[in-house]
Structures are given as C-alpha cells and as structure tokens.
Design an enzyme around this catalytic site. Structure first.
Site, PDB file in Angstrom:
ATOM      1  N   ARG A  42       4.703 105.401   6.033  1.00  0.00           N
ATOM      2  CA  ARG A  42       4.156 106.053   7.231  1.00  0.00           C
ATOM      3  C   ARG A  42       4.114 105.103   8.428  1.00  0.00           C
ATOM      4  NH1 ARG A  42      -1.213 107.612   6.190  1.00  0.00           N
ATOM      5  NH2 ARG A  42      -1.127 108.643   8.195  1.00  0.00           N
ATOM      6  N   ASN A  43       4.364 103.816   8.209  1.00  0.00           N
ATOM      7  CA  ASN A  43       4.427 102.868   9.311  1.00  0.00           C
ATOM      8  C   ASN A  43       5.737 103.125  10.064  1.00  0.00           C
ATOM      9  OD1 ASN A  43       5.024 100.349  10.807  1.00  0.00           O
ATOM     10  ND2 ASN A  43       3.131  99.659   9.837  1.00  0.00           N
ATOM     11  N   ALA A  44       5.678 103.192  11.369  1.00  0.00           N
ATOM     12  CA  ALA A  44       6.838 103.563  12.185  1.00  0.00           C
ATOM     13  C   ALA A  44       7.779 102.396  12.493  1.00  0.00           C
ATOM     14  CB  ALA A  44       6.360 104.198  13.492  1.00  0.00           C
ATOM     15  N   PHE A  45       7.478 101.186  12.019  1.00  0.00           N
ATOM     16  CA  PHE A  45       8.293 100.037  12.413  1.00  0.00           C
ATOM     17  C   PHE A  45       9.774 100.231  12.096  1.00  0.00           C
ATOM     18  CE2 PHE A  45      10.483  96.051  11.655  1.00  0.00           C
ATOM     19  CZ  PHE A  45      10.295  95.427  12.875  1.00  0.00           C
ATOM     20  N   THR A 144       2.598  99.915  15.150  1.00  0.00           N
ATOM     21  CA  THR A 144       3.418 100.897  14.434  1.00  0.00           C
ATOM     22  C   THR A 144       2.689 101.455  13.215  1.00  0.00           C
ATOM     23  OG1 THR A 144       4.499  99.146  13.145  1.00  0.00           O
ATOM     24  CG2 THR A 144       5.595  99.863  15.199  1.00  0.00           C
TER      25      THR A 144
END
Length: 165
Positions: A42-45, A144
C-alpha cells in the site's frame, strides 16, 4: 501495550554515481519481513517511481532497484536502528534512534546534489540526529506511506516535480 522491537535498517540502494538520495525514516514491519525498501504494497513509493522511470511497481525487486540506480536515484533511511512497536514513525522511541553515517555516505557519493525526504519524520530526524553541513539541496516531500492520506495523484505530482524538475 506492545513491547517495542529493535528495528535495523537496510544497506542503501546506490549505484556508482547517484544524483538524488531519497531518505525514509526506518523500514516498516512489512518492509522488514520482505527485506525490501517500501515493502508494504500500500506504500506508493514503487508505484510513483515506476510511473516516473517506466517500470511496473510489481516487477521483481532487483529490477526495480536497478531502474532507480540507472536513473541516478539512491535510497536509504535516516535511522540505522531504533526501537518501535508497529510501523508508525510516531511509535519510534526517541531515545533509541541511531542515525546512519551520512558523512561517510556523502563522501562516498559526492555526485549527490539533492536529498528528498520521504515525509516529515525523515526530515525531522535527519535534522535532529545528523551533524554537519552538506553541500546538497534538501526537500521534504509528502510521505508515500499509506498513513499519509493525501491522494495518490497529488503525491505523484509532488514527487514528479522533485525528481524530474
């Protein structure tokens, strides 16, 4: 109350001549389990980096890191180690924080001209724990992390401006 775990960071992702250093605070529980930077799906990085550098966020980790290196981007965390229950930066015990050796890092990679903090905690802890003056530009970007509830499109726009501007 949960007992804080000792969190130990990863070695940096860096090629021979990175131009930009992205600094997080410390790896999340999911990142530690996977032994990968930004391992929480779920981290957008990785989604952001993929959009900017032309790879799929679901590509194998070695391919994603190679794409960053090919584009002059290094990744590391401010903290070498700390004690934290869970994954939130706010749960890090302040007296347990040990910073990475940035003097040695910047000496090894003198091509770095910009540092991008992945969120407020990374910037705050860097400025608090890392002595010295470095000849680089520092910019804080929206985290992120899924804990940062800003819309993806806004995060992407901020990161695009910082990484491609």
């Amino acid at each position: 109350m949960t007992t804080p775990d000792l969190v130990q960071g990863f070695a940096p992702i860096a090629g021979g001549a990175p131009r930009v250093l992205v600094l997080g605070n410390a790896p999340s529980v999911l990142a530690l389990a996977k032994q990968q930077y930004y391992g929480n799906p779920r981290n957008a990085f990785w989604r952001i980096a993929g959009a900017l550098y032309g790879f799929d966020a679901d590509d194998p980790y070695p391919e994603r890191t190679a794409a960053l290196i090919a584009n002059g981007v290094a990744v590391w965390d401010v903290l070498r180690e700390c004690r934290r229950a869970g994954s939130l930066d706010s749960a890090v015990q302040p007296n347990s924080m040990v910073a990475n050796d940035f003097g040695a890092f910047f000496s090894r990679y003198p091509t770095i001209g910009r540092v991008l903090f992945n969120g407020a905690a990374a910037e705050r802890n860097f400025r608090r724990l890392v002595p010295g003056v470095f000849d680089v530009d520092f910019t804080r970007l929206p985290s992120t992390s899924p804990a940062q509830t800003m819309r993806y499109e806004l995060k992407l726009a901020a990161w695009r401006a910082a990484l491609t501007g």
